[in-house]
Enzyme design. Structure first.
Site, PDB file in Angstrom:
ATOM      1  N   GLY A  40       1.023  -1.365   0.091  1.00 58.14           N
ATOM      2  CA  GLY A  40      -0.390  -0.016   0.406  1.00 58.14           C
ATOM      3  C   GLY A  40       1.017   1.224  -0.240  1.00 58.14           C
ATOM      4  O   GLY A  40       0.645   2.674  -0.642  1.00 58.14           O
ATOM      5  N   ASN A  51       9.564   4.193   3.718  1.00 59.48           N
ATOM      6  CA  ASN A  51      11.374   5.094   3.410  1.00 59.48           C
ATOM      7  C   ASN A  51      11.823   6.166   4.481  1.00 59.48           C
ATOM      8  O   ASN A  51      11.235   7.265   3.017  1.00 59.48           O
ATOM      9  CB  ASN A  51      11.302   5.298   2.033  1.00 59.48           C
ATOM     10  CG  ASN A  51      11.126   3.977   0.971  1.00 59.48           C
ATOM     11  OD1 ASN A  51      11.363   2.810   1.337  1.00 59.48           O
ATOM     12  ND2 ASN A  51      10.494   4.363   0.051  1.00 59.48           N
ATOM     13  N   GLU A  78       2.807   5.341   8.088  1.00 63.04           N
ATOM     14  CA  GLU A  78       3.342   5.145   7.219  1.00 63.04           C
ATOM     15  C   GLU A  78       3.973   6.363   7.799  1.00 63.04           C
ATOM     16  O   GLU A  78       6.101   6.713   8.293  1.00 63.04           O
ATOM     17  CB  GLU A  78       3.490   5.746   5.010  1.00 63.04           C
ATOM     18  CG  GLU A  78       2.712   5.094   5.112  1.00 63.04           C
ATOM     19  CD  GLU A  78       3.089   3.328   5.636  1.00 63.04           C
ATOM     20  OE1 GLU A  78       4.684   2.985   5.598  1.00 63.04           O
ATOM     21  OE2 GLU A  78       2.426   2.405   5.336  1.00 63.04           O
ATOM     22  N   HIS A  88       6.452   5.523  11.070  1.00 61.77           N
ATOM     23  CA  HIS A  88       7.585   4.130  10.688  1.00 61.77           C
ATOM     24  C   HIS A  88       8.222   5.489  10.913  1.00 61.77           C
ATOM     25  O   HIS A  88       9.924   4.642  11.289  1.00 61.77           O
ATOM     26  CB  HIS A  88       7.556   3.608   8.987  1.00 61.77           C
ATOM     27  CG  HIS A  88       6.706   2.538   9.623  1.00 61.77           C
ATOM     28  ND1 HIS A  88       6.907   1.637  10.933  1.00 61.77           N
ATOM     29  CD2 HIS A  88       5.455   1.841   8.792  1.00 61.77           C
ATOM     30  CE1 HIS A  88       5.875   0.008  10.131  1.00 61.77           C
ATOM     31  NE2 HIS A  88       5.357   0.516   9.441  1.00 61.77           N
ATOM     32  N   GLU A  99       5.085  -3.161  12.737  1.00 56.47           N
ATOM     33  CA  GLU A  99       4.016  -2.968  11.977  1.00 56.47           C
ATOM     34  C   GLU A  99       2.663  -2.031  13.111  1.00 56.47           C
ATOM     35  O   GLU A  99       1.918  -1.644  12.968  1.00 56.47           O
ATOM     36  CB  GLU A  99       4.256  -3.411  11.052  1.00 56.47           C
ATOM     37  CG  GLU A  99       4.900  -3.564   9.995  1.00 56.47           C
ATOM     38  CD  GLU A  99       4.955  -2.471   9.105  1.00 56.47           C
ATOM     39  OE1 GLU A  99       4.225  -2.195   8.758  1.00 56.47           O
ATOM     40  OE2 GLU A  99       6.394  -2.447   8.426  1.00 56.47           O
TER      41      GLU A  99
END
Length: 858
Positions: A261, A265, A298, A301, A320
């Site tokens: 999805g 990075n 994201e 993260h 996750e």
């Protein structure tokens, strides 16, 4: 042990990479050099690093302040490594290695590949889990953190982005050179580049951090929502962690093709277009919330995963599960009207079904090979992990939990950690036995079902409780597993509604309820925060059902429904008893509850359909009509100005159920009229209803309508319409029921008309639908080698998972096929699929007679 279980030696570690890469969307090949600064803890004559499908043409190595010398090299393809052979030993201390390499863009959407959607194309990267080694030689394990510095060389007419801040851009007649600043130390799976024709609006700033959202050229107007939400989310995360965002810039890019999805990075977050781009008036409320959640996931993260990284892939859940939990927490804080925790009950319900299979795994699972690492990207790691983290935060308290996370972040910043490191930090801030508690949830598979019986004697109420592992089949032998269950029980006595909290960690116990007078009802999982099922005694269940609509919250009603359905599936409850629960909940005026009522009606409809009893099916449809038509008549087809989102969502569910399941002709014809209006002008229909109308029209459509669907999909894609406007037509092609139209959709896949990132989803839909699944299974077998490459690693698991919807008559064929074609990276998905086929057949045989008798008596 397999050679693929190889782990790099630790006496040579990278400190930084400078990757000088030449690539362009017009070329299938890429080439470059990588210069690696190294630290040696002992002398060595060899350096082992990862490389896959790369051709190295030169290698040089030197110690600090020493002459550079050429090195020989050998490949170890099975373990995906390259060994540099040195003329003389390198001493302890700093060293440098330089390798010249080349490769080809990957056919799958991993490593370095050409992402394409039929209109736009771009060179994209996807390195997680073990694909950085397919872009440049590197130490491709999470514990080898090193700084990244990119130089990208490409042709004219495109832009190039990487992890770092752009420091210099030069442009010649045939080549552009983009040079980027060095990053903080990160794991290799976070390396990222994109090269293509993108556009963005000027950056917003949080402190001195520039925030930009890139879209394929022509779609820049679709970035506004993401840009605005990001500007609100980043300060929230910085405040929560008490740790400023450290990676220089925050670019988000919607790329033309992506397997996952999105990917976190550092400095360059890549997304599928439909998970980042939208236009007001074309996206539904649910679609808007999904975009917000993915952006927040994201971003979470950046701290959990990027600042502090798991030591090895067996602790992937640390990345996750926390990102998924943090995404919901952030979205709830930023926009409470989204009600994301109410929606999470759908994810939790799905993973409760997954985790009740024998083929499940523990949240923490040993990982040895790249394929095993890939298999960890599943609902257990994400959704179960999220649910367990939410349960733990609720038990410890928000402040203690947050303070523990802050301490953990400071202690392990820019390094690696594992689960016990986090538990120790939380223990210090909460003074609770977190390690012992979490061991039962993280280190063993499955979850408990709690038997609950309310007893009242001599004016005192108590609960008799018993726990055991829950399995979703009727033949499993009892397990000796136990969990430390943080339980919050809600109940009502003469003084009102109360809650009682305790830890249940033995096989059985009796819990006194602090009560005044008679307890009228009890519910054993307040707000469905606990990750367990409830199995009420008949008397206790009857007390809850008597007041279900007034005493249980929406998520508790969903939990009650799903627990009761699970008991039917494993033989603990009767199908007629479940229909009584379904009937009680069908009166709900809440969209979350009605959605589950509709889903369970669909499940019953499939059982009756497979039985071939047309009269019973007619009566089941009549039952659905009695439950849903009055609500639609009250709501009307057209949304009212300023109406609550709950009404808007209810309307969509009622229309879908009445048309697709109950087959009410007047609803079908009205839906077809709205679908025609949407096709002429997508803004003429409320986006919360547009997808429903288009799906209904497809289900009852013919070849002429199918042609219009394909034409509309292609025209909107070519015109750079929003992903949501395009997807309405692409993702309803599977709904057309005529066999020749199913074959035409399969032909579109074979011809490449279906975008690569959508192939697995479309084929999964076809495999899940009775009218299409035999043709889709034949197609999958016939084209497996080419499809396997096109799916991407995660797409393979999604397609193999969908095989669990096939009839039992296909089971032996599935087994035979995959004995000859091993589904690398999807072995566990195959086990799940076979188990689901078996359990569906068992359920049909067990409940069909009783269900048909019940329906005929109506």
């Amino acid at each position: 042990m397999s050679a693929r279980a190889f782990r790099l030696p630790t006496h040579v570690r990278p400190l930084s990479y400078h990757i000088d890469l030449s690539t362009d969307p017009s070329r299938t090949e890429f080439s470059g050099t990588v210069t690696i600064e190294l630290e040696l803890s002992s002398p060595t004559e060899t350096i082992i690093l990862h490389a896959r499908h790369l051709e190295v043409t030169r290698a040089e190595v030197s110690a600090l302040f020493s002459e550079t010398s050429s090195a020989q090299w050998t490949y170890q393809p099975e373990q995906e490594t390259l060994t540099l052979l040195l003329d003389k030993p390198l001493p302890v201390g700093r060293a440098r290695a330089m390798l010249v390499f080349s490769g080809r863009l990957a056919p799958s959407m991993h490593g370095l590949y050409l992402g394409a959607d039929g209109v736009h194309s771009a060179v994209c990267s996807q390195c997680e889990a073990t694909d950085a080694r397919a872009i440049f030689p590197c130490f491709d394990e999470p514990a080898f953190k090193a700084a990244l510095r990119w130089t990208l060389r490409t042709g004219p007419g495109v832009i190039a982005l990487s992890n770092g801040v752009l420091s210099q851009h030069t442009q010649g007649p045939a080549e552009q050179v983009f040079e980027f600043a060095e990053t903080k130390p990160v794991s290799s799976y976070l390396a990222a580049v994109v090269v293509g024709d993108f556009e963005s609006e000027p950056a917003d700033y949080v402190r001195d951090v520039p925030l930009k959202v890139y879209a394929p050229s022509g779609k820049g107007r679709q970035t506004h929502f993401a840009k605005d939400f990001t500007s609100r989310a980043l300060p929230w995360f910085e405040q929560y962690f008490d740790f400023p965002y450290p990676f220089g810039k925050y670019d988000q890019v919607a790329v033309p093709g992506f397997d996952a999805g999105a990917m976190e990075n550092i400095g360059l977050v890549l997304f599928r277009q439909n998970l980042l781009l939208m236009e007001p008036g074309t996206a539904s409320w649910r679609q808007e919330k999904i975009i917000a959640l993915v952006i927040a996931h994201e971003m979470a993260h950046m701290w959990f995963g990027n600042v502090v990284t798991m030591q090895w892939w067996d602790d992937l859940w640390l990345n996750e599960a926390f990102a998924e939990w943090m995404a919901h927490k952030a979205c709830h804080a930023i926009n409470p009207s989204y009600e994301v925790w109410n929606d999470f009950i759908e994810d939790k319900s799905r993973v409760l079904f997954d985790d009740a299979l024998h083929s499940t795994h523990s949240i923490w699972t040993p990982v040895e090979t790249p394929d095993e690492a890939l298999e960890m990207f599943d609902s257990i790691t994400y959704q179960k992990g999220c649910a367990v983290m939410r349960m733990l935060e609720h038990f410890l308290g928000e402040d203690a939990f947050r303070d523990g996370l802050r301490s953990y972040m400071r202690q392990f910043q820019y390094g690696n950690a594992c689960g016990p490191d986090l538990w120790r930090a939380l223990e210090q801030t909460s003074s609770q036995p977190v390690s012992a508690l979490m061991k039962t949830w993280v280190a063993q598979p499955g979850y408990p079902v709690v038997d609950i019986a309310l007893r009242q004697e001599n004016g005192q109420a108590h609960l008799d409780l018993r726990q055991e592992r829950f399995f979703s089949d009727a033949t499993s032998q009892p397990s000796d597993q136990l969990w430390s269950i943080p339980m919050t029980v809600r109940y009502a006595d003469d003084e009102g509604v109360k809650a009682h909290r305790f830890i249940f960690s033995t096989r059985s116990t009796r819990v006194e309820l602090p009560s005044q007078g008679r307890v009228r009802w009890v519910y054993g999982n307040q707000d469905e925060i606990g990750f367990y099922r409830q199995r009420f005694s008949p008397e206790t269940l009857a007390q809850v059902l008597a007041e279900v609509a007034t005493v249980l919250s929406a998520v508790e009603q969903v939990g009650l429904l799903e627990d009761q359905w699970a008991m039917v599936r494993n033989g603990s409850a009767s199908i007629t008893g479940f229909i009584a629960v379904l009937s009680a909940c069908a009166a709900s005026q809440t969209h979350n509850v009605l959605r589950v009522v509709a889903e369970r009606l669909d499940a019953l409809d499939l059982i009756v359909k497979d039985a071939g009893d047309h009269e019973a099916r007619r009566k089941l449809r009549s039952l659905a009509e009695r439950w849903f038509l009055p609500q639609l008549q009250s709501l009307g087809f057209a949304p009212q100005q300023g109406e609550p989102q709950n009404d808007t969502q209810r309307r969509a569910i009622c229309i879908s159920t009445l048309a697709q399941m109950a087959r009410v002709s007047s609803v079908i014809s009205t839906a077809e009229q709205f679908a025609a209006a949407e096709q002429a002008n997508p803004r003429a229909v409320d986006p919360n209803l547009a997808g429903t109308f288009v799906a209904i029209a497809a289900k009852f459509g013919d070849a002429v309508r199918y042609d219009r669907w394909v034409e509309t999909f292609q025209a909107r894609k070519a015109a750079d319409k929003s992903p949501q406007e395009v997807a309405r037509y692409l993702h309803t092609l599977s709904q057309f029921r005529q066999p020749e139209l199913t074959q035409r959709t399969l032909d579109l896949i074979a011809q490449g008309t279906i975008p690569q990132e959508a192939v697995a989803a479309i084929l999964g839909q076809l495999l899940s639908l009775r009218h299409a699944q035999e043709a889709a299974w034949s197609f999958l077998k016939q084209h497996w080698p080419s499809l396997r490459d096109r799916f991407g690693d995660m797409g393979v698991s999604r397609v193999v998972d969908a095989l669990g919807r096939l009839k039992g008559s296909s089971r032996d064929d599935v087994v035979r096929f995959f004995e000859q074609h091993k589904p690398a990276g999807a072995e566990r998905a195959l086990q799940r699929a076979l188990e689901r086929i078996d359990q569906a057949e068992q359920l049909r045989r067990r409940v069909t007679p009783e269900l048909l008798t019940y329906l005929h008596a109506q």
